[in-house]
Design an enzyme around this catalytic site. Structure first.
Site, PDB file in Angstrom:
ATOM      1  N   ALA A 288       5.073 -99.918  -8.432  1.00  0.00           N
ATOM      2  CA  ALA A 288       4.043 -99.524  -9.217  1.00  0.00           C
ATOM      3  C   ALA A 288       4.336 -98.360 -10.155  1.00  0.00           C
ATOM      4  O   ALA A 288       3.623 -98.209 -10.988  1.00  0.00           O
ATOM      5  CB  ALA A 288       2.833 -98.953  -8.219  1.00  0.00           C
ATOM      6  N   TYR A 289       5.468 -97.883  -9.998  1.00  0.00           N
ATOM      7  CA  TYR A 289       5.811 -96.588 -10.957  1.00  0.00           C
ATOM      8  C   TYR A 289       6.346 -97.331 -12.129  1.00  0.00           C
ATOM      9  O   TYR A 289       7.416 -98.288 -12.257  1.00  0.00           O
ATOM     10  CB  TYR A 289       7.144 -95.847 -10.260  1.00  0.00           C
ATOM     11  CG  TYR A 289       6.654 -95.155  -9.082  1.00  0.00           C
ATOM     12  CD1 TYR A 289       5.274 -94.840  -8.582  1.00  0.00           C
ATOM     13  CD2 TYR A 289       7.750 -94.650  -8.251  1.00  0.00           C
ATOM     14  CE1 TYR A 289       5.006 -94.377  -7.385  1.00  0.00           C
ATOM     15  CE2 TYR A 289       7.409 -94.022  -7.040  1.00  0.00           C
ATOM     16  CZ  TYR A 289       6.169 -93.755  -6.771  1.00  0.00           C
ATOM     17  OH  TYR A 289       6.033 -93.165  -5.329  1.00  0.00           O
ATOM     18  N   GLN A 290       5.475 -97.163 -13.228  1.00  0.00           N
ATOM     19  CA  GLN A 290       5.729 -97.507 -14.550  1.00  0.00           C
ATOM     20  C   GLN A 290       5.928 -99.175 -14.564  1.00  0.00           C
ATOM     21  O   GLN A 290       6.900 -99.501 -15.136  1.00  0.00           O
ATOM     22  CB  GLN A 290       6.812 -96.696 -15.082  1.00  0.00           C
ATOM     23  CG  GLN A 290       6.310 -95.403 -15.380  1.00  0.00           C
ATOM     24  CD  GLN A 290       5.227 -95.055 -16.113  1.00  0.00           C
ATOM     25  OE1 GLN A 290       4.087 -94.681 -15.428  1.00  0.00           O
ATOM     26  NE2 GLN A 290       4.882 -95.053 -17.503  1.00  0.00           N
TER      27      GLN A 290
END
Length: 173
Positions: free
Chosen positions: A48-50
């Site tokens: 989900a990070y970037q």
């Protein structure tokens, strides 16, 4: 495992995700390289990070600066989306698809720790724990963890895992 884990939430394409303050690949690589020089060998990221770019930056840097067997890599997955629920994608299928995508992003054949990023209230716990057990048995992760949950949820999940012979959560974030 080093006493300090480098969290990679701040790495990734600032134009491709929920945070505008993340740093680009060149700066991320410098931090990862310096961390390795200082003895850090544990790295935590998430799909989900970037939109997965954090995983991509970390994977490429580790490939260039470290031997895979010398580092510990953790990544996380989110619960199923409403669209996945409506499409009938099971929790097990979701876990497998998310991990496969993370492995592509990281350029690795396994992660050391696969973390359930938060409790999934829309998916039966059995479905989640069986899905996680399957990816452990497939060798795609060595062990599993959880973050952002209540203690009773962790206890309930591990009791189910113990009863069914599934992999148990070994870490909490």
């Amino acid at each position: 495992v080093s006493r300090i884990c480098l969290g990679c939430m701040g790495f990734g394409d600032a134009g491709n995700g929920q945070h505008s303050w993340t740093i680009d690949e060149a700066h991320s690589r410098g931090i990862i390289r310096r961390s390795l020089e200082l003895g850090v060998n544990f790295f935590d990221t998430a799909i989900a990070y970037q939109s997965g770019t954090s995983e991509q930056y970390l994977g490429r840097a580790l490939k260039d600066f470290a031997r895979r067997d010398d580092v510990v890599v953790a990544t996380k997955f989110l619960p199923r989306t409403q669209a996945e629920v409506e499409a009938g994608i099971s929790g097990q299928k979701h876990i497998e698809q998310m991990l496969d995508k993370s492995l592509i992003n990281l350029g690795m054949d396994h992660v050391d720790l696969y973390i359930c990023h938060m409790w999934d209230y829309q998916t039966p716990l059995y479905d989640i724990m069986e899905g996680l057990d399957r990816v452990v048995k497939a060798g795609k992760t060595r062990c599993i963890g959880i973050s952002n949950c209540f203690a009773w949820q962790l206890a309930k999940a591990n009791a189910l895992a113990e009863r069914e012979g599934f992999a148990r959560f070994v870490s909490v974030q």
